[in-house]
Design a protein around this motif. Structure first.
Motif, PDB file in Angstrom:
ATOM      1  N   VAL A  61      40.948  26.120 -98.239  1.00 38.17           N
ATOM      2  CA  VAL A  61      41.517  27.368 -97.710  1.00 38.17           C
ATOM      3  C   VAL A  61      41.428  28.484 -98.755  1.00 38.17           C
ATOM      4  O   VAL A  61      41.064  29.620 -98.441  1.00 38.17           O
ATOM      5  CB  VAL A  61      42.979  27.162 -97.239  1.00 38.17           C
ATOM      6  N   LEU A  62      41.719  28.156-100.018  1.00 38.54           N
ATOM      7  CA  LEU A  62      41.629  29.166-101.082  1.00 38.54           C
ATOM      8  C   LEU A  62      40.180  29.602-101.292  1.00 38.54           C
ATOM      9  O   LEU A  62      39.896  30.806-101.395  1.00 38.54           O
ATOM     10  CB  LEU A  62      42.227  28.629-102.383  1.00 38.54           C
ATOM     11  N   GLN A  63      39.254  28.663-101.322  1.00 37.74           N
ATOM     12  CA  GLN A  63      37.835  29.006-101.463  1.00 37.74           C
ATOM     13  C   GLN A  63      37.375  29.910-100.321  1.00 37.74           C
ATOM     14  O   GLN A  63      36.706  30.931-100.556  1.00 37.74           O
ATOM     15  CB  GLN A  63      36.967  27.741-101.461  1.00 37.74           C
ATOM     16  N   ASP A  64      37.719  29.541 -99.099  1.00 31.24           N
ATOM     17  CA  ASP A  64      37.296  30.312 -97.928  1.00 31.24           C
ATOM     18  C   ASP A  64      37.844  31.735 -97.947  1.00 31.24           C
ATOM     19  O   ASP A  64      37.137  32.684 -97.616  1.00 31.24           O
ATOM     20  CB  ASP A  64      37.702  29.606 -96.633  1.00 31.24           C
ATOM     21  N   LEU A  65      39.109  31.893 -98.325  1.00 30.70           N
ATOM     22  CA  LEU A  65      39.711  33.225 -98.358  1.00 30.70           C
ATOM     23  C   LEU A  65      38.964  34.131 -99.335  1.00 30.70           C
ATOM     24  O   LEU A  65      38.617  35.272 -98.997  1.00 30.70           O
ATOM     25  CB  LEU A  65      41.195  33.146 -98.747  1.00 30.70           C
ATOM     26  N   ILE A  66      38.699  33.628-100.523  1.00 28.73           N
ATOM     27  CA  ILE A  66      38.023  34.446-101.528  1.00 28.73           C
ATOM     28  C   ILE A  66      36.585  34.742-101.096  1.00 28.73           C
ATOM     29  O   ILE A  66      36.112  35.875-101.237  1.00 28.73           O
ATOM     30  CB  ILE A  66      38.078  33.772-102.906  1.00 28.73           C
ATOM     31  N   GLN A  69      36.624  37.417 -98.205  1.00 29.87           N
ATOM     32  CA  GLN A  69      37.145  38.751 -98.451  1.00 29.87           C
ATOM     33  C   GLN A  69      36.602  39.422 -99.716  1.00 29.87           C
ATOM     34  O   GLN A  69      37.047  40.508-100.067  1.00 29.87           O
ATOM     35  CB  GLN A  69      38.676  38.709 -98.477  1.00 29.87           C
ATOM     36  N   THR A  70      35.665  38.758-100.390  1.00 28.09           N
ATOM     37  CA  THR A  70      35.019  39.386-101.546  1.00 28.09           C
ATOM     38  C   THR A  70      33.521  39.093-101.489  1.00 28.09           C
ATOM     39  O   THR A  70      33.068  38.298-100.672  1.00 28.09           O
ATOM     40  CB  THR A  70      35.561  38.844-102.893  1.00 28.09           C
ATOM     41  N   SER A  71      32.795  39.698-102.403  1.00 27.54           N
ATOM     42  CA  SER A  71      31.363  39.394-102.510  1.00 27.54           C
ATOM     43  C   SER A  71      31.090  38.427-103.653  1.00 27.54           C
ATOM     44  O   SER A  71      29.941  38.219-104.023  1.00 27.54           O
ATOM     45  CB  SER A  71      30.573  40.688-102.708  1.00 27.54           C
ATOM     46  N   LEU A  72      32.135  37.836-104.200  1.00 24.75           N
ATOM     47  CA  LEU A  72      31.963  36.871-105.284  1.00 24.75           C
ATOM     48  C   LEU A  72      31.298  35.611-104.759  1.00 24.75           C
ATOM     49  O   LEU A  72      31.527  35.199-103.623  1.00 24.75           O
ATOM     50  CB  LEU A  72      33.312  36.513-105.912  1.00 24.75           C
ATOM     51  N   SER A  73      30.498  34.986-105.609  1.00 27.80           N
ATOM     52  CA  SER A  73      29.817  33.738-105.248  1.00 27.80           C
ATOM     53  C   SER A  73      30.615  32.548-105.763  1.00 27.80           C
ATOM     54  O   SER A  73      31.041  32.527-106.924  1.00 27.80           O
ATOM     55  CB  SER A  73      28.421  33.697-105.869  1.00 27.80           C
ATOM     56  N   LEU A  74      30.789  31.552-104.918  1.00 29.90           N
ATOM     57  CA  LEU A  74      31.482  30.321-105.287  1.00 29.90           C
ATOM     58  C   LEU A  74      30.535  29.462-106.118  1.00 29.90           C
ATOM     59  O   LEU A  74      29.399  29.211-105.709  1.00 29.90           O
ATOM     60  CB  LEU A  74      31.923  29.562-104.036  1.00 29.90           C
ATOM     61  N   VAL A  75      31.007  29.015-107.289  1.00 31.00           N
ATOM     62  CA  VAL A  75      30.229  28.126-108.151  1.00 31.00           C
ATOM     63  C   VAL A  75      31.076  26.906-108.494  1.00 31.00           C
ATOM     64  O   VAL A  75      32.292  26.920-108.330  1.00 31.00           O
ATOM     65  CB  VAL A  75      29.767  28.840-109.446  1.00 31.00           C
ATOM     66  N   LEU A 167      43.166  39.382-107.386  1.00 34.91           N
ATOM     67  CA  LEU A 167      42.024  40.196-106.963  1.00 34.91           C
ATOM     68  C   LEU A 167      42.386  41.602-106.496  1.00 34.91           C
ATOM     69  O   LEU A 167      41.502  42.360-106.089  1.00 34.91           O
ATOM     70  CB  LEU A 167      41.257  39.484-105.846  1.00 34.91           C
ATOM     71  N   THR A 168      43.656  41.965-106.520  1.00 36.12           N
ATOM     72  CA  THR A 168      44.031  43.319-106.100  1.00 36.12           C
ATOM     73  C   THR A 168      44.835  43.984-107.215  1.00 36.12           C
ATOM     74  O   THR A 168      45.351  43.322-108.112  1.00 36.12           O
ATOM     75  CB  THR A 168      44.858  43.326-104.806  1.00 36.12           C
ATOM     76  N   ASN A 169      44.961  45.261-107.138  1.00 34.18           N
ATOM     77  CA  ASN A 169      45.757  46.024-108.100  1.00 34.18           C
ATOM     78  C   ASN A 169      47.040  46.548-107.464  1.00 34.18           C
ATOM     79  O   ASN A 169      47.493  47.632-107.774  1.00 34.18           O
ATOM     80  CB  ASN A 169      44.937  47.208-108.655  1.00 34.18           C
ATOM     81  N   TRP A 170      47.603  45.792-106.557  1.00 37.10           N
ATOM     82  CA  TRP A 170      48.827  46.255-105.882  1.00 37.10           C
ATOM     83  C   TRP A 170      50.031  45.954-106.715  1.00 37.10           C
ATOM     84  O   TRP A 170      50.210  45.046-107.377  1.00 37.10           O
ATOM     85  CB  TRP A 170      48.970  45.625-104.516  1.00 37.10           C
TER      86      TRP A 170
END
Length: 170
Positions: A61-66, A69-75, A167-170
């Motif tokens: 679930v954590l991998q899927d969310l990131i 919602q981002t353009s980061l690549s999972l490694v 991942l956010t600056n809130w």
């Protein structure tokens, strides 16, 4: 004359908006340009009450969310951002009682300890506990669809909090 000025201003604004300031932002996401990858190690399970497989489910679930919602690549190794941790508590408790002192509702609480390593900016790394709960009728067994719903609600909340913290600056 006015249209020439308008065109010049429009070109200038377009040029500014296309240049990078070192970060990109999408839906509150703020990721430095030098961060391209993330890694989510398999979350462990140290809770005393065992619920088989939920650590794998949480990791996914954590991998899927990131990823969604981002353009980061999972490694699988050497990620710019590294997420590690363990489920530290899986706890069911009664929360409301009937007139004859029987539970009318139970609460499932899950605690997860997360270690976030920012390999590009070590000062932004942290370790933090996260927790959330799901209430369900006491006369219902916490299995099958009820357990699936409980885990979905809890994992959605916790992963969103992790996402916001990393991942956010809130």
């Amino acid at each position: 004359m006015i249209s020439k000025i308008f065109k010049s201003v429009a070109v200038f604004i377009a040029a500014i908006s296309l240049t990078s300031c070192g970060f990109y932002s999408l839906s509150g996401v703020s990721i430095p340009d030098n961060v391209k990858t993330f890694q989510v190690d398999y979350f462990g399970y140290t809770a005393t009450q065992v619920e088989v497989g939920i650590e794998r489910d949480f990791t996914i679930v954590l991998q899927d969310l990131i990823q969604d919602q981002t353009s980061l690549s999972l490694v699988t190794q050497n990620g710019d951002y590294l997420y590690q941790g363990e489920i530290t508590r899986f706890y069911i408790s009664p929360i409301t009682a009937t007139a004859d002192n029987r539970a009318s509702q139970n609460r499932l609480t899950i605690d997860i300890n997360v270690r976030f390593t920012n390999n590009k900016d070590e000062e932004k790394s942290f370790e933090k506990p996260y927790s959330f709960y799901y209430d369900y009728p006491a006369n219902t067994q916490l299995q099958n669809a009820v357990l699936d719903t409980a885990l979905e609600v809890i994992f959605d909340q916790i992963t969103q909090e992790i996402y916001n913290d990393t991942l956010t600056n809130w």
